[in-house]
Motif scaffolding. Structure first.
Motif, PDB file in Angstrom:
ATOM      1  N   LYS A 100      -2.530   4.431  10.014  1.00  0.00           N
ATOM      2  CA  LYS A 100      -3.328   4.036   9.030  1.00  0.00           C
ATOM      3  C   LYS A 100      -3.234   2.696   8.465  1.00  0.00           C
ATOM      4  O   LYS A 100      -3.651   1.325   9.291  1.00  0.00           O
TER       5      LYS A 100
ATOM      6  N   TYR B 281       6.714  -1.003   2.827  1.00  0.00           N
ATOM      7  CA  TYR B 281       6.553   0.011   1.940  1.00  0.00           C
ATOM      8  C   TYR B 281       5.371   0.682   2.831  1.00  0.00           C
ATOM      9  O   TYR B 281       5.355   1.737   2.941  1.00  0.00           O
ATOM     10  N   ASP B 282       4.347  -0.307   2.874  1.00  0.00           N
ATOM     11  CA  ASP B 282       3.169   0.544   4.073  1.00  0.00           C
ATOM     12  C   ASP B 282       3.685   0.946   5.002  1.00  0.00           C
ATOM     13  O   ASP B 282       3.156   1.797   5.675  1.00  0.00           O
ATOM     14  N   ASP B 283       4.708   0.103   5.756  1.00  0.00           N
ATOM     15  CA  ASP B 283       4.877   0.466   6.766  1.00  0.00           C
ATOM     16  C   ASP B 283       6.294   1.711   6.725  1.00  0.00           C
ATOM     17  O   ASP B 283       6.009   2.843   7.980  1.00  0.00           O
TER      18      ASP B 283
ATOM     19  N   LYS C 220      -2.679  -0.462  11.023  1.00  0.00           N
ATOM     20  CA  LYS C 220      -0.811  -0.423  11.208  1.00  0.00           C
ATOM     21  C   LYS C 220      -1.088   1.268  12.122  1.00  0.00           C
ATOM     22  O   LYS C 220      -0.870   2.044  11.928  1.00  0.00           O
TER      23      LYS C 220
ATOM     24  N   CYS D 240      -0.355  -3.784  14.800  1.00  0.00           N
ATOM     25  CA  CYS D 240      -0.826  -4.289  13.307  1.00  0.00           C
ATOM     26  C   CYS D 240      -1.788  -5.003  14.095  1.00  0.00           C
ATOM     27  O   CYS D 240      -1.650  -5.953  14.710  1.00  0.00           O
TER      28      CYS D 240
ATOM     29  N   GLN E  25       5.550  -4.807  -0.736  1.00  0.00           N
ATOM     30  CA  GLN E  25       4.696  -4.284  -0.107  1.00  0.00           C
ATOM     31  C   GLN E  25       4.043  -3.453   0.983  1.00  0.00           C
ATOM     32  O   GLN E  25       4.161  -2.470   1.681  1.00  0.00           O
TER      33      GLN E  25
ATOM     34  N   PHE F 107      -5.091  -0.253   5.706  1.00  0.00           N
ATOM     35  CA  PHE F 107      -4.955  -0.793   4.805  1.00  0.00           C
ATOM     36  C   PHE F 107      -6.188  -2.260   4.261  1.00  0.00           C
ATOM     37  O   PHE F 107      -6.151  -2.621   5.274  1.00  0.00           O
TER      38      PHE F 107
ATOM     39  N   GLN G  11      -5.224  -5.246   2.106  1.00  0.00           N
ATOM     40  CA  GLN G  11      -3.812  -5.714   1.133  1.00  0.00           C
ATOM     41  C   GLN G  11      -4.625  -7.205   0.691  1.00  0.00           C
ATOM     42  O   GLN G  11      -5.311  -8.228   1.459  1.00  0.00           O
TER      43      GLN G  11
ATOM     44  N   LEU H  46       4.977   4.571   5.264  1.00  0.00           N
ATOM     45  CA  LEU H  46       4.404   5.432   4.758  1.00  0.00           C
ATOM     46  C   LEU H  46       3.972   6.095   6.298  1.00  0.00           C
ATOM     47  O   LEU H  46       3.619   6.878   6.859  1.00  0.00           O
TER      48      LEU H  46
END
Length: 797
Positions: free
Chosen positions: A182, A170-172, A201, A216, A167, A184, A186, A174
């Motif tokens: 961005k 995947y965020d990285d 991030k 981050c 997960q 998030f 989590q 994006l």
């Protein structure tokens, strides 16, 4: 020349060849914290940190030079500036001009930055494309139960389960693909408990545009999220008035607050938690919720009396809120003596809704569990939501009780009406009683002799005479009528009549039931519905206010982040900087306008918003403020017309308040007038009043909204569809100001045709000169500043 220097964005200092200070602009006075009279008595040597024979070398400044200087402020703060020194004439004397700006240096090291990040209150790390930790702060290492030096150089997947690693990657991805930061939310399972983090991030790229590493930060929001979700779910349940009928499930306020308290204790490691509710009848605090150590603190204590009004006033208005050491806490209760020595910190926070004091929330800590970070704002936010929950719980119980009483009363009334014999009477063609039954005496107290040969209209309440039905109107019809009838003791009861005309006997037969109790119930129900409706409108108003605050704040934060990014990329042009500053300034004005309106409305409510009257030419006051908005209307290609039938009317008024009225009405007109439209400001007068009209040919106001636009919580456009921003309290303030002057305001409008506001200001006796308040300000700048504030929410400017 002085006024021009005061507009400079640099410091301006003018000295004589003897070094005496003869002028300093406002920016420099503010920076040095001097008043004019104080600074102008000084010599340049008095404020120079390092003199270096500066005064002795004044004659050498025949040519323009640049030099670094250090100046002392009034309070001996050292201010380092970079200065341009030149010679010119000032007020006909040859003088030395020192034009300066601040010098800025970086005094910090990498170690300083790391210390800052370690103590920021957030977890932070830097990792490369393979998720290897290049740097991480102490908070992140502590949360992972490891040391910083052991984790640097290792990989994220060494510590986190595979699903969560996937997960995060995947965020990285994006973030890297979007090439911008961005945020998030989590979740993660830690020690079999769900934890939530707010994750920020930001990708960092090298000079070739290739991804270099990821920065981050993480913030633990488990407590906030858990409490907010619980409060929101229960708030929805409480405010759903459809569920308030008898027989529905009961909402236990005690269990709700206890659950919230347990979440706060678990999230903050607090030693104790308590909620004390204020009992207005007993003028006391009642320990309502007691958890952990607070059980011992309030053991055998059921009530805490407030001894006097001063003590109660301190509870409401005192500055005691926040987390403080026990020996510094100003709030004292009659709690058990063996409790305080065991704790080191107490946090006390007021639970208030609007101006209503509901109670106090206390949270206590033993020394080893004292919070590292200040949580006062978070606790105050929780108190605000708890206040609304308590208020709505009480309101729901009140409504339930009212419903129960209403149903019981209706049942009793139904039983009574089913067993009671109706009132019966006959009337002649003139409406006089011919015959009555015995129930007239039982119900109204009138005997048969009292009623016969008297018209029934003699017993009707004067306010109900407009409902009177003549005998001729009853021919060939059955008529129903409800009105109030006077009893013999002078009281009135409601009777529900049924009339029928008897054509054979040429009389009217009437029967009536006593519906007084039913009318009272309907009135109580109406008042209750109004109360619920008002609460709903207030909630919507505060939702609108929240939106009004968030919009400019988000814009300002966005501009700040964009500016920082451009600075980091060395891509900040002067044109963009000016544009960003203008946007920040406009949205700051929007916040100032909103706060000013809220403060003034609150002052009006409590009676502290007063006029400051002075003798003024009201025509000139209105004309000046009208002409000061010309730039705004020209920017929108709107034609502004000002006309008056007289050039001077001197009266006692508050010019500042009058200008605020005109600015608000013109602001509304500009917002809702299309390009190439027209706004007209017309002034007329008579013996007693000055009459002002502000008229536009804009979109207009729907007819069903004309009655509410001056209400505190009324708006012609809702939050999602209105064309321009606004809190909906401006016109309420306008109406209040005009009425304080003794005038009235009306609105006329047709949808699609335009709107006209018309108000009058009475011409009253002039004040004596010794009683007159002198209204002194720089008219042009003052008007421009007011325009910027009032028109700050017109986006197209």
């Amino acid at each position: 020349m002085k006024s021009i220097f005061n507009k400079f964005d640099k410091y301006v200092l003018v000295i004589s060849y003897d070094g005496n200070i003869v002028f300093a602009n406002d920016k420099l006075l503010t920076r040095l914290k001097y008043e004019k009279d104080e600074l102008y008595k000084l010599n340049i040597d008095d404020i120079l940190v390092t003199k270096d024979n500066f005064k002795a070398n004044l004659l050498d400044f025949s040519k323009d030079i640049k030099i670094d200087l250090s100046l002392y402020s009034k309070y001996k703060e050292v201010i380092k500036v970079y200065s341009d020194i030149s010679v010119d004439y000032f007020e006909k004397n040859k003088s030395i001009f020192i034009i300066s700006k601040d010098r800025k240096y970086k005094y910090y090291t990498i170690e300083d930055l790391e210390n800052l990040i370690d103590n920021s209150g957030k977890m932070a790390y830097i990792k490369d494309a393979d998720s290897k930790y290049l740097y991480l702060n102490k908070a992140f290492a502590d949360a992972s139960f490891r040391k910083q030096e052991d984790m640097i150089g290792t990989y994220m997947q060494d510590y986190i389960e595979e699903d969560l690693v996937n997960q995060f990657k995947y965020d990285d991805k994006l973030v890297i693909e979007s090439k911008q930061y961005k945020s998030f939310n989590q979740s993660a399972i830690i020690d079999d408990e769900e934890a939530w983090y707010e994750i920020y991030k930001s990708p960092i790229y090298n000079e070739n545009g290739d991804f270099k590493y990821m920065v981050c930060t993480l913030r633990d929001i488990t407590l906030e999220k858990g409490i907010n979700e619980k409060l929101y779910n229960n708030y929805k349940q409480i405010t759903n008035l459809k569920n308030l009928d008898i027989g529905t499930s009961h909402i236990d306020m005690y269990e709700l607050l206890k659950s919230i308290g347990n979440k706060i204790i678990n999230g903050t490691n607090a030693s104790g938690f308590s909620v004390l509710l204020y009992d207005e009848k007993k003028c006391s605090l009642i320990p309502y919720i007691k958890l952990k150590d607070s059980i011992r603190a309030f053991e055998d204590i059921d009530i805490i009396p407030l001894i006097n009004d001063e003590e109660y006033n301190y509870m409401i208005n005192g500055e005691y809120e926040g987390l403080k050491p026990v020996n510094e806490s100003q709030l004292r209760y009659d709690i058990n003596e063996n409790y305080l020595p065991l704790i080191e910190y107490i946090g006390s926070y007021k639970i208030k809704l609007y101006d209503e004091f509901i109670g106090i929330l206390n949270i206590s800590y033993e020394g080893k569990y004292t919070p590292v970070h200040n949580q006062d704002d978070f606790m105050k936010s929780i108190c605000n939501t708890i206040a609304m929950i308590i208020k709505n719980c009480r309101l729901s119980e009140e409504i339930k009780m009212e419903n129960e009483k209403r149903k019981l009363t209706e049942q009793e009334l139904e039983l009574y009406l089913s067993t009671a014999v109706d009132l019966v009477a006959s009337f002649d063609e003139d409406g006089c009683f011919i015959s009555v039954n015995s129930n007239w005496t039982k119900l109204l107290g009138w005997s048969e002799e009292d009623l016969l040969n008297h018209s029934y209209t003699e017993f009707i309440h004067i306010d109900d005479m407009e409902k009177y039905i003549s005998i001729t109107d009853m021919i060939d019809t059955t008529n129903k009528l409800a009105n109030r009838y006077r009893c013999k003791d002078g009281k009135f009861i409601w009777l529900d009549w049924n009339f029928k005309y008897d054509s054979e006997k040429n009389i009217v037969i009437g029967t009536a039931k006593d519906i007084t109790e039913q009318k009272n119930i309907e009135e109580q129900k109406r008042k209750l519905e109004e109360k619920v409706h008002l609460e709903s409108i207030k909630n919507e108003f505060f939702a609108n206010i929240s939106h009004e605050f968030k919009t400019p704040i988000n814009i300002i934060l966005g501009i700040t982040q964009l500016t920082k990014k451009n600075i980091d990329n060395n891509d900040l042009s002067m044109k963009n900087l000016i544009k960003y500053l203008d946007t920040i300034k406009q949205n700051s004005y929007r916040l100032l306008r909103l706060v000013n309106n809220l403060i003034d409305i609150s002052r009006i409510d409590i009676g502290y918003y007063n006029l400051i009257p002075s003798n003024n030419n009201i025509i000139s006051v209105i004309e000046d403020i009208t002409l000061s908005v010309v730039d705004y209307v020209e920017d929108k290609n709107i034609n502004l017309i000002f006309d008056t039938d007289i050039e001077e009317v001197v009266t006692s008024c508050d010019p500042d308040k009058i200008e605020r009225v005109i600015l608000n009405l013109l602001s509304n007109a500009i917002k809702y007038t299309s390009e190439h439209g027209t706004i007209e400001v017309n002034i007329s007068h008579d013996v007693e009043n000055v009459n002002v009209s502000v008229k536009d040919n804009g979109v207009g106001i729907p007819s069903d909204k004309l009655d509410i636009i001056f209400d505190r919580f009324g708006q012609a456009n809702n939050l999602l569809t209105r064309k321009c921003e606004g809190s909906g309290i401006g016109l309420s303030l306008v109406k209040a100001i005009i009425e304080m002057h003794g005038g009235k305001i009306k609105v006329y409008s047709k949808l699609g045709k335009g709107t006209e506001f018309v108000f009058n200001i009475p011409i009253i006796k002039l004040l004596d000169k010794d009683k007159e308040y002198v209204f002194n300000y720089d008219s042009k700048d003052f008007h421009i500043e007011k325009c910027h504030i009032e028109f700050s929410d017109i986006y197209s400017l």
